[in-house]
Design a protein around this motif. Structure first.
Motif, PDB file in Angstrom:
ATOM      1  N   ASP A  46      28.060  52.503 -68.497  1.00 30.63           N
ATOM      2  CA  ASP A  46      29.265  51.786 -68.905  1.00 30.63           C
ATOM      3  C   ASP A  46      29.636  52.200 -70.329  1.00 30.63           C
ATOM      4  OD1 ASP A  46      27.588  50.360 -70.641  1.00 30.63           O
ATOM      5  OD2 ASP A  46      27.454  48.636 -69.315  1.00 30.63           O
ATOM      6  N   GLU A  47      30.586  51.467 -70.925  1.00 33.06           N
ATOM      7  CA  GLU A  47      31.096  51.852 -72.244  1.00 33.06           C
ATOM      8  C   GLU A  47      30.077  51.673 -73.369  1.00 33.06           C
ATOM      9  OE1 GLU A  47      32.203  47.573 -71.466  1.00 33.06           O
ATOM     10  OE2 GLU A  47      32.306  49.475 -70.365  1.00 33.06           O
ATOM     11  N   THR A  48      28.940  51.043 -73.081  1.00 31.40           N
ATOM     12  CA  THR A  48      27.893  50.896 -74.094  1.00 31.40           C
ATOM     13  C   THR A  48      26.931  52.087 -74.096  1.00 31.40           C
ATOM     14  OG1 THR A  48      26.345  49.710 -72.631  1.00 31.40           O
ATOM     15  CG2 THR A  48      27.996  48.388 -73.808  1.00 31.40           C
ATOM     16  N   SER A  49      27.213  53.097 -73.307  1.00 27.56           N
ATOM     17  CA  SER A  49      26.325  54.255 -73.209  1.00 27.56           C
ATOM     18  C   SER A  49      26.037  54.865 -74.577  1.00 27.56           C
ATOM     19  CB  SER A  49      26.960  55.325 -72.312  1.00 27.56           C
ATOM     20  OG  SER A  49      26.231  56.541 -72.372  1.00 27.56           O
ATOM     21  N   HIS A  50      24.798  55.266 -74.766  1.00 29.15           N
ATOM     22  CA  HIS A  50      24.392  55.979 -75.975  1.00 29.15           C
ATOM     23  C   HIS A  50      25.081  57.335 -76.065  1.00 29.15           C
ATOM     24  CE1 HIS A  50      21.819  57.691 -79.048  1.00 29.15           C
ATOM     25  NE2 HIS A  50      21.319  58.581 -78.213  1.00 29.15           N
ATOM     26  N   TRP A  51      25.551  57.842 -74.934  1.00 30.68           N
ATOM     27  CA  TRP A  51      26.119  59.183 -74.894  1.00 30.68           C
ATOM     28  C   TRP A  51      27.647  59.165 -74.931  1.00 30.68           C
ATOM     29  CZ3 TRP A  51      21.396  58.035 -72.857  1.00 30.68           C
ATOM     30  CH2 TRP A  51      20.346  58.884 -73.235  1.00 30.68           C
ATOM     31  N   THR A  52      28.216  58.276 -75.743  1.00 29.61           N
ATOM     32  CA  THR A  52      29.657  58.288 -75.948  1.00 29.61           C
ATOM     33  C   THR A  52      30.079  59.581 -76.638  1.00 29.61           C
ATOM     34  OG1 THR A  52      31.494  57.197 -77.094  1.00 29.61           O
ATOM     35  CG2 THR A  52      29.341  57.030 -78.116  1.00 29.61           C
ATOM     36  N   LEU A  53      31.238  60.090 -76.279  1.00 23.38           N
ATOM     37  CA  LEU A  53      31.777  61.232 -76.999  1.00 23.38           C
ATOM     38  C   LEU A  53      32.235  60.792 -78.386  1.00 23.38           C
ATOM     39  CD1 LEU A  53      33.894  63.104 -74.292  1.00 23.38           C
ATOM     40  CD2 LEU A  53      31.435  63.177 -74.721  1.00 23.38           C
ATOM     41  N   VAL A  54      32.243  61.719 -79.311  1.00 25.94           N
ATOM     42  CA  VAL A  54      32.650  61.405 -80.680  1.00 25.94           C
ATOM     43  C   VAL A  54      33.646  62.446 -81.181  1.00 25.94           C
ATOM     44  CG1 VAL A  54      30.505  60.224 -81.314  1.00 25.94           C
ATOM     45  CG2 VAL A  54      30.703  62.699 -81.670  1.00 25.94           C
ATOM     46  N   TRP A  55      34.524  62.009 -82.062  1.00 23.31           N
ATOM     47  CA  TRP A  55      35.299  62.948 -82.851  1.00 23.31           C
ATOM     48  C   TRP A  55      34.359  63.599 -83.847  1.00 23.31           C
ATOM     49  CZ3 TRP A  55      40.056  64.427 -81.654  1.00 23.31           C
ATOM     50  CH2 TRP A  55      40.819  63.586 -80.831  1.00 23.31           C
ATOM     51  N   ALA A  56      34.534  64.879 -84.085  1.00 26.63           N
ATOM     52  CA  ALA A  56      33.699  65.590 -85.046  1.00 26.63           C
ATOM     53  C   ALA A  56      34.572  66.488 -85.902  1.00 26.63           C
ATOM     54  CB  ALA A  56      32.638  66.425 -84.329  1.00 26.63           C
ATOM     55  N   ALA A  57      34.135  66.692 -87.139  1.00 21.31           N
ATOM     56  CA  ALA A  57      34.866  67.546 -88.071  1.00 21.31           C
ATOM     57  C   ALA A  57      33.880  68.260 -88.977  1.00 21.31           C
ATOM     58  CB  ALA A  57      35.839  66.714 -88.911  1.00 21.31           C
ATOM     59  N   ARG A  58      34.340  69.326 -89.585  1.00 20.13           N
ATOM     60  CA  ARG A  58      33.511  69.967 -90.591  1.00 20.13           C
ATOM     61  C   ARG A  58      33.366  69.002 -91.763  1.00 20.13           C
ATOM     62  NH1 ARG A  58      35.466  75.840 -92.309  1.00 20.13           N
ATOM     63  NH2 ARG A  58      36.377  74.715 -94.065  1.00 20.13           N
ATOM     64  N   ARG A  59      32.207  69.001 -92.382  1.00 20.00           N
ATOM     65  CA  ARG A  59      31.901  68.000 -93.403  1.00 20.00           C
ATOM     66  C   ARG A  59      32.959  67.957 -94.507  1.00 20.00           C
ATOM     67  NH1 ARG A  59      27.177  65.518 -94.291  1.00 20.00           N
ATOM     68  NH2 ARG A  59      26.117  67.039 -92.953  1.00 20.00           N
ATOM     69  N   ASP A  60      33.447  69.105 -94.928  1.00 24.10           N
ATOM     70  CA  ASP A  60      34.401  69.131 -96.034  1.00 24.10           C
ATOM     71  C   ASP A  60      35.798  68.684 -95.634  1.00 24.10           C
ATOM     72  OD1 ASP A  60      35.025  71.351 -94.506  1.00 24.10           O
ATOM     73  OD2 ASP A  60      35.147  72.742 -96.196  1.00 24.10           O
ATOM     74  N   ARG A  61      36.026  68.443 -94.347  1.00 26.97           N
ATOM     75  CA  ARG A  61      37.326  67.968 -93.883  1.00 26.97           C
ATOM     76  C   ARG A  61      37.256  66.568 -93.279  1.00 26.97           C
ATOM     77  NH1 ARG A  61      40.270  73.166 -90.931  1.00 26.97           N
ATOM     78  NH2 ARG A  61      40.085  74.616 -92.691  1.00 26.97           N
ATOM     79  N   ALA A  62      36.079  65.983 -93.292  1.00 24.68           N
ATOM     80  CA  ALA A  62      35.880  64.725 -92.569  1.00 24.68           C
ATOM     81  C   ALA A  62      36.734  63.578 -93.106  1.00 24.68           C
ATOM     82  CB  ALA A  62      34.409  64.327 -92.609  1.00 24.68           C
ATOM     83  N   GLN A  63      37.080  63.615 -94.398  1.00 26.37           N
ATOM     84  CA  GLN A  63      37.877  62.540 -94.987  1.00 26.37           C
ATOM     85  C   GLN A  63      39.352  62.902 -95.137  1.00 26.37           C
ATOM     86  OE1 GLN A  63      36.494  59.575 -95.364  1.00 26.37           O
ATOM     87  NE2 GLN A  63      34.618  60.525 -94.567  1.00 26.37           N
ATOM     88  N   ASP A  64      39.782  63.967 -94.510  1.00 27.45           N
ATOM     89  CA  ASP A  64      41.190  64.358 -94.552  1.00 27.45           C
ATOM     90  C   ASP A  64      42.055  63.196 -94.057  1.00 27.45           C
ATOM     91  OD1 ASP A  64      43.760  65.422 -93.368  1.00 27.45           O
ATOM     92  OD2 ASP A  64      42.975  67.301 -94.168  1.00 27.45           O
ATOM     93  N   ALA A  65      43.033  62.802 -94.865  1.00 28.73           N
ATOM     94  CA  ALA A  65      43.841  61.616 -94.547  1.00 28.73           C
ATOM     95  C   ALA A  65      44.579  61.764 -93.224  1.00 28.73           C
ATOM     96  CB  ALA A  65      44.831  61.352 -95.676  1.00 28.73           C
ATOM     97  N   ARG A  66      45.022  62.984 -92.910  1.00 31.37           N
ATOM     98  CA  ARG A  66      45.735  63.190 -91.643  1.00 31.37           C
ATOM     99  C   ARG A  66      44.805  62.963 -90.456  1.00 31.37           C
ATOM    100  NH1 ARG A  66      47.310  69.123 -92.028  1.00 31.37           N
ATOM    101  NH2 ARG A  66      45.144  69.095 -92.763  1.00 31.37           N
ATOM    102  N   LEU A  67      43.586  63.451 -90.589  1.00 29.98           N
ATOM    103  CA  LEU A  67      42.620  63.298 -89.511  1.00 29.98           C
ATOM    104  C   LEU A  67      42.217  61.836 -89.344  1.00 29.98           C
ATOM    105  CD1 LEU A  67      40.817  64.554 -87.388  1.00 29.98           C
ATOM    106  CD2 LEU A  67      39.163  65.116 -89.177  1.00 29.98           C
ATOM    107  N   VAL A  68      41.977  61.160 -90.462  1.00 26.13           N
ATOM    108  CA  VAL A  68      41.628  59.737 -90.412  1.00 26.13           C
ATOM    109  C   VAL A  68      42.743  58.943 -89.733  1.00 26.13           C
ATOM    110  CG1 VAL A  68      41.205  57.682 -91.798  1.00 26.13           C
ATOM    111  CG2 VAL A  68      40.089  59.837 -92.410  1.00 26.13           C
ATOM    112  N   ARG A  69      43.981  59.234 -90.096  1.00 28.27           N
ATOM    113  CA  ARG A  69      45.116  58.512 -89.505  1.00 28.27           C
ATOM    114  C   ARG A  69      45.254  58.813 -88.016  1.00 28.27           C
ATOM    115  NH1 ARG A  69      47.598  54.226 -88.384  1.00 28.27           N
ATOM    116  NH2 ARG A  69      49.838  54.409 -88.000  1.00 28.27           N
TER     117      ARG A  69
END
Length: 211
Positions: free
Chosen positions: A162-185
């Motif tokens: 179900d939706e509580t699965s440990h294997w949920t997909l995640v958004w991922a980014a390169r570390r230096d772009r992880a806080q990019d405002a466009r990506l966060v939005r």
């Protein structure tokens, strides 16, 4: 917000494209897979917000239910390490096996089974081929992306994450772009109520939102 979606036919190159800067983010993997990729290839990629679960399910082959599963039954599981571990965890949740408590659950293999009362045998098979092998095995543990493509009904699964699965997909980014405002939005918009409603309506349980 204008977004370009890039589709890949081979998932082993998606993180390479992210690392090289060809794309700004990806959304196709769970954290155990990402960690394995980072360990093997040295990527400087970080997980962001969770997105969806593509549930893994146990499907009937020659055996039609869990209660009458014969002693020595053959279980088909994916042959890649992260999804093999995921399949074993689902079999444990179904009460068929018990894994050793002191292992890395994300890297579990059949060698890490502590209790196997029905003497189940495990056949490690390419994940995309598992649906085709069901006539030749007793049960198959299959993710819904392959199950649905093969015409299997999620509601027919004998056990389903179900939706509580440990294997949920995640958004991922390169570390230096992880806080990019466009990506966060963008991820904020993605994780909104209208998108959740669309996923639930459009995919009928074959994809589950985590928000």
């Amino acid at each position: 917000m204008k977004v370009e979606i890039v589709e890949f036919t081979e998932w082993t190159v998606i993180n390479a494209a992210l690392q090289s800067g060809d794309i700004d983010a990806n959304n196709f993997q769970h954290i155990p897979y990402l960690n394995a990729q980072i360990s093997a290839r040295g990527y400087d990629i970080v997980p962001l917000q969770p997105s969806i679960v593509v549930p893994m399910g146990i499907y009937a082959g020659r055996a039609k239910d869990l209660d009458t599963l014969p002693d020595g039954a053959t279980i088909g599981i994916p042959n890649d390490p992260t999804n093999s571990a995921r399949a074993l965890k689902l079999l444990e949740l179904a009460g068929l096996i018990r894994l050793k408590p002191d292992i890395d659950q994300d890297a579990a293999s059949p060698l890490d089974i502590a209790d196997n009362p029905r003497h189940l045998r495990f056949s490690e098979i390419d994940a995309a081929q598992l649906p085709r092998t069901l006539p030749d095995i007793d049960l198959g543990v299959i993710t819904l992306n392959y199950a649905v493509l093969a015409g299997l009904d999620p509601k027919a699964a004998l056990k389903l994450e179900d939706e509580t699965s440990h294997w949920t997909l995640v958004w991922a980014a390169r570390r230096d772009r992880a806080q990019d405002a466009r990506l966060v939005r963008f991820i904020e918009i993605y994780r909104s109520a209208p998108v959740r409603d669309f996923v639930l309506e459009r995919f009928k349980g074959s994809i589950l939102p985590t928000w």
